[in-house]
Design a protein around this motif. Structure first.
Motif, PDB file in Angstrom:
ATOM      1  N   UNK A  18       0.850  -1.179   0.000  1.00  9.09           N
ATOM      2  CA  UNK A  18       0.000   0.000   0.000  1.00  9.09           C
ATOM      3  C   UNK A  18       0.892   1.236   0.000  1.00  9.09           C
ATOM      4  N   UNK A  19       0.364   2.315  -0.524  1.00  9.07           N
ATOM      5  CA  UNK A  19       1.073   3.592  -0.473  1.00  9.07           C
ATOM      6  C   UNK A  19       0.172   4.620   0.183  1.00  9.07           C
ATOM      7  N   UNK A  20       0.605   5.114   1.325  1.00  8.74           N
ATOM      8  CA  UNK A  20      -0.134   6.155   2.020  1.00  8.74           C
ATOM      9  C   UNK A  20       0.364   7.528   1.575  1.00  8.74           C
ATOM     10  N   UNK A  21      -0.557   8.473   1.519  1.00  5.90           N
ATOM     11  CA  UNK A  21      -0.220   9.859   1.209  1.00  5.90           C
ATOM     12  C   UNK A  21      -0.778  10.758   2.300  1.00  5.90           C
ATOM     13  N   UNK A  22      -0.098  11.860   2.537  1.00  3.62           N
ATOM     14  CA  UNK A  22      -0.570  12.865   3.487  1.00  3.62           C
ATOM     15  C   UNK A  22      -0.354  14.224   2.853  1.00  3.62           C
ATOM     16  N   UNK A  23      -1.449  14.891   2.543  1.00  3.07           N
ATOM     17  CA  UNK A  23      -1.388  16.208   1.935  1.00  3.07           C
ATOM     18  C   UNK A  23      -1.565  17.272   3.011  1.00  3.07           C
ATOM     19  N   UNK A  24      -0.638  18.220   3.054  1.00  3.09           N
ATOM     20  CA  UNK A  24      -0.662  19.267   4.072  1.00  3.09           C
ATOM     21  C   UNK A  24      -1.084  20.596   3.473  1.00  3.09           C
ATOM     22  N   UNK A  25      -1.808  21.364   4.266  1.00  4.25           N
ATOM     23  CA  UNK A  25      -2.164  22.725   3.877  1.00  4.25           C
ATOM     24  C   UNK A  25      -2.155  23.603   5.120  1.00  4.25           C
ATOM     25  N   UNK A  26      -1.931  24.891   4.906  1.00  3.87           N
ATOM     26  CA  UNK A  26      -1.912  25.822   6.026  1.00  3.87           C
ATOM     27  C   UNK A  26      -0.598  25.871   6.772  1.00  3.87           C
ATOM     28  N   UNK A  27       0.418  25.209   6.251  1.00  2.00           N
ATOM     29  CA  UNK A  27       1.752  25.224   6.856  1.00  2.00           C
ATOM     30  C   UNK A  27       2.805  25.450   5.775  1.00  2.00           C
ATOM     31  N   UNK A  28       3.957  25.954   6.191  1.00  2.00           N
ATOM     32  CA  UNK A  28       5.102  26.024   5.279  1.00  2.00           C
ATOM     33  C   UNK A  28       5.741  24.654   5.306  1.00  2.00           C
ATOM     34  N   UNK A  29       5.257  23.804   4.443  1.00  2.00           N
ATOM     35  CA  UNK A  29       5.524  22.365   4.509  1.00  2.00           C
ATOM     36  C   UNK A  29       7.018  22.051   4.552  1.00  2.00           C
ATOM     37  N   UNK A  30       7.800  22.749   3.771  1.00  2.00           N
ATOM     38  CA  UNK A  30       9.221  22.419   3.636  1.00  2.00           C
ATOM     39  C   UNK A  30       9.990  22.603   4.946  1.00  2.00           C
ATOM     40  N   UNK A  31       9.423  23.310   5.907  1.00  2.00           N
ATOM     41  CA  UNK A  31      10.109  23.515   7.183  1.00  2.00           C
ATOM     42  C   UNK A  31       9.904  22.375   8.162  1.00  2.00           C
ATOM     43  N   UNK A  32       8.891  21.580   7.907  1.00  2.00           N
ATOM     44  CA  UNK A  32       8.437  20.619   8.898  1.00  2.00           C
ATOM     45  C   UNK A  32       9.099  19.257   8.755  1.00  2.00           C
ATOM     46  N   UNK A  33       9.436  18.657   9.886  1.00  2.00           N
ATOM     47  CA  UNK A  33       9.749  17.240   9.936  1.00  2.00           C
ATOM     48  C   UNK A  33       8.422  16.499   9.842  1.00  2.00           C
ATOM     49  N   UNK A  34       8.352  15.571   8.916  1.00  2.00           N
ATOM     50  CA  UNK A  34       7.111  14.830   8.700  1.00  2.00           C
ATOM     51  C   UNK A  34       7.305  13.383   9.155  1.00  2.00           C
ATOM     52  N   UNK A  35       6.286  12.855   9.787  1.00  2.00           N
ATOM     53  CA  UNK A  35       6.367  11.501  10.330  1.00  2.00           C
ATOM     54  C   UNK A  35       5.071  10.748  10.081  1.00  2.00           C
ATOM     55  N   UNK A  36       5.202   9.435  10.101  1.00  2.00           N
ATOM     56  CA  UNK A  36       4.049   8.534  10.136  1.00  2.00           C
ATOM     57  C   UNK A  36       4.086   7.781  11.456  1.00  2.00           C
ATOM     58  N   UNK A  37       2.958   7.770  12.135  1.00  2.00           N
ATOM     59  CA  UNK A  37       2.769   6.991  13.341  1.00  2.00           C
ATOM     60  C   UNK A  37       1.669   5.967  13.067  1.00  2.00           C
ATOM     61  N   UNK A  38       1.580   4.981  13.939  1.00  2.00           N
ATOM     62  CA  UNK A  38       0.470   4.046  13.840  1.00  2.00           C
ATOM     63  C   UNK A  38       0.017   3.629  15.232  1.00  2.00           C
ATOM     64  N   UNK A  39      -1.249   3.249  15.295  1.00  2.00           N
ATOM     65  CA  UNK A  39      -1.798   2.793  16.558  1.00  2.00           C
ATOM     66  C   UNK A  39      -2.697   1.596  16.303  1.00  2.00           C
ATOM     67  N   UNK A  40      -2.300   0.477  16.860  1.00  2.00           N
ATOM     68  CA  UNK A  40      -3.090  -0.750  16.759  1.00  2.00           C
ATOM     69  C   UNK A  40      -4.043  -0.817  17.954  1.00  2.00           C
ATOM     70  N   UNK A  41      -5.130  -1.573  17.832  1.00  2.00           N
ATOM     71  CA  UNK A  41      -6.091  -1.682  18.941  1.00  2.00           C
ATOM     72  C   UNK A  41      -5.419  -2.156  20.224  1.00  2.00           C
ATOM     73  N   UNK A  42      -5.658  -1.433  21.300  1.00  2.00           N
ATOM     74  CA  UNK A  42      -5.106  -1.810  22.588  1.00  2.00           C
ATOM     75  C   UNK A  42      -3.641  -1.490  22.780  1.00  2.00           C
ATOM     76  N   UNK A  43      -3.040  -0.812  21.805  1.00  2.00           N
ATOM     77  CA  UNK A  43      -1.616  -0.481  21.905  1.00  2.00           C
ATOM     78  C   UNK A  43      -1.406   1.026  21.846  1.00  2.00           C
ATOM     79  N   UNK A  44      -0.244   1.459  22.282  1.00  2.00           N
ATOM     80  CA  UNK A  44       0.086   2.867  22.215  1.00  2.00           C
ATOM     81  C   UNK A  44       0.490   3.255  20.792  1.00  2.00           C
TER      82      UNK A  44
END
Length: 116
Positions: A18-44
């Motif tokens: 799968x390929x996930x995408x995240x489109x940002x608006x309202x920020x100066x995107x190039x300045x930001x560190x971008x991350x992906x997090x995940x949360x499974x049921x019952x987990x942090x």
């Protein structure tokens, strides 16, 4: 108004991609560190992958190294997560995160389900 909108989640069999995408608006995107997090049921919620502002450095949680690739297109204000060789234990809600100093924003999440 800051918005992070994830897309690309879904149901896939083990071994699929799968390929996930995240489109940002309202920020100066190039300045930001971008991350992906995940949360499974019952987990942090856990950090999956991170890419610095100019894209020169990436970090991954050990469990996804060699299978997932994070990338960004600053011209499109978008960050991606290419997920290959998916496993049932990758099943979770995946969240996009933007961080710049004390500023931190989250997307609404996208569900990824991997069947065995």
């Amino acid at each position: 108004q800051v918005q992070l909108v994830e897309s690309g989640g879904g149901l896939v069999h083990a071994g699929g991609s799968l390929r996930l995408s995240c489109a940002a608006s309202g920020v100066t995107f190039s300045r930001y560190v971008m991350s992906w997090y995940r949360q499974a049921p019952g987990k942090e919620r856990e950090l999956v992958a991170r890419i610095v502002s100019e894209g020169s450095r990436t970090d991954y949680v050990e469990s996804v190294k060699g299978r997932f690739t994070i990338s960004r297109d600053n011209a499109k204000n978008t960050v991606y997560l290419q997920m290959n060789s998916l496993k049932p234990e990758d099943t979770a809600v995946y969240y996009c995160n933007a961080n710049y100093g004390l500023l931190r924003y989250w997307g609404q999440g996208t569900q990824v389900t991997v069947s065995s």
